[in-house]
Design a protein around this motif. Structure first.
Motif, PDB file in Angstrom:
ATOM      1  N   LYS A 173       4.037  14.217   0.418  1.00 34.96           N
ATOM      2  CA  LYS A 173       4.854  13.315   1.219  1.00 34.96           C
ATOM      3  C   LYS A 173       5.825  12.531   0.341  1.00 34.96           C
ATOM      4  O   LYS A 173       6.932  12.188   0.751  1.00 34.96           O
ATOM      5  N   ASN A 174       5.375  12.223  -0.883  1.00 33.02           N
ATOM      6  CA  ASN A 174       6.192  11.528  -1.883  1.00 33.02           C
ATOM      7  C   ASN A 174       6.677  10.163  -1.369  1.00 33.02           C
ATOM      8  O   ASN A 174       7.846   9.799  -1.517  1.00 33.02           O
ATOM      9  N   THR A 175       5.775   9.436  -0.757  1.00 30.85           N
ATOM     10  CA  THR A 175       6.047   8.076  -0.308  1.00 30.85           C
ATOM     11  C   THR A 175       4.906   7.177  -0.779  1.00 30.85           C
ATOM     12  O   THR A 175       3.803   7.664  -1.065  1.00 30.85           O
ATOM     13  N   GLY A 180       4.559   6.633   5.201  1.00 35.05           N
ATOM     14  CA  GLY A 180       5.965   6.662   4.807  1.00 35.05           C
ATOM     15  C   GLY A 180       6.308   5.582   3.797  1.00 35.05           C
ATOM     16  O   GLY A 180       5.514   5.263   2.902  1.00 35.05           O
ATOM     17  N   GLN A 181       7.480   4.976   3.958  1.00 36.23           N
ATOM     18  CA  GLN A 181       7.955   3.989   3.002  1.00 36.23           C
ATOM     19  C   GLN A 181       7.318   2.614   3.204  1.00 36.23           C
ATOM     20  O   GLN A 181       7.410   1.749   2.328  1.00 36.23           O
ATOM     21  N   TRP A 215      -1.519   3.540  -4.003  1.00 36.09           N
ATOM     22  CA  TRP A 215      -1.568   3.129  -2.597  1.00 36.09           C
ATOM     23  C   TRP A 215      -2.605   2.028  -2.393  1.00 36.09           C
ATOM     24  O   TRP A 215      -2.341   1.029  -1.705  1.00 36.09           O
TER      25      TRP A 215
END
Length: 255
Positions: A173-175, A180-181, A215
């Motif tokens: 996903k690269n977030t 998400g962002q 995260w």
């Protein structure tokens, strides 16, 4: 009463809490206008899910804590299976099961939408949570193995394999967040079990999954997480009583 917790940390962790209702406790009155009521238990990760959503969306609410080892008879009118969380609206509607409650809150209360509008993105998040349900079940296998003084090596390896799948998902996903962002519903739905990594004795695996570890550190700074957070030593004290099947576990730390 819990032991082994410093008084300053205990008071900070418990300042927002209230004693749980037990068998024989009178039922609370109608939900006050302008509020919504959550039937909860202070240490339940499933009940923490809607608490996170309520905090993130700024929804005015009250919490009624239930002692799950000694449930009031009337509670089954609020939750047919006698489980938390359960939500009651001012007009008497009852909603139970944490994902359903969280979806209801996001749809019923405007502002700060936590679920994606795009149907495919929404489906992606639900698929991710399906996988995460297997992570949860593995964590509880670890807990009960520890409780029974069994070797946890094999089941911890199973947990790490599932965690690596989450790491791959977040990498792809690269977030910074699974949603998400910015933090979203899927992050809040997963967070309560990461808050308990010390209880399950799997903190070491976060260091082996750098995306998830990043995260995790971001989530610790989230206002809703801070509002609902329970310190690790308080959680450990609760789970010690819980593993002994103590009726006092739900009120761990309260005078």
């Amino acid at each position: 009463m819990c032991t082994g917790i410093s008084s300053d940390r205990l008071s900070a962790a418990m300042s927002r809490s209230q004693r749980s209702l037990v068998k024989g406790s009178p039922a609370p009155g109608p939900v006050p206008e302008g509020l919504i009521r959550l039937y909860s238990m202070r240490f339940c990760p499933y009940a923490q899910r809607p608490l996170l959503v309520l905090a993130a969306k700024g929804i005015k609410h009250e919490v009624v804590n239930i002692n799950l080892k000694s449930k009031p008879d009337w509670f089954f009118e609020k939750s047919p299976l006698g489980l938390v969380p359960s939500l009651e609206t001012p007009d008497g509607k009852i909603i139970h099961d944490s994902p359903i409650i969280c979806d209801y809150l996001d749809e019923a209360y405007p502002g700060n939408k936590l679920t994606p509008a795009d149907p495919y993105e929404k489906a992606e998040e639900k698929m991710l949570l399906e996988h995460f349900s297997t992570v949860i079940s593995t964590l509880y296998k670890i807990f009960f193995a520890k409780k029974d003084n069994q070797n946890t090596t094999e089941v911890k390896e199973q947990f790490f394999e599932k965690l690596k799948k989450l790491e791959e998902d977040l990498t792809k996903k690269n977030t910074p967040y699974f949603g998400g962002q910015s933090v979203s519903m899927v992050d809040y739905m997963m967070w309560p079990w990461f808050e308990r990594v010390n209880v399950f004795d799997v903190l070491e695996f976060l260091e082996k999954t750098p995306r998830i570890n990043a995260w995790y550190k971001l989530m610790l700074q989230d206002p809703a997480v801070k509002e609902t957070y329970t310190e690790p030593d308080v959680l450990l004290a609760f789970y010690k009583l819980y593993s002994q099947n103590s009726v006092d576990a739900a009120d761990c730390g309260l005078d």
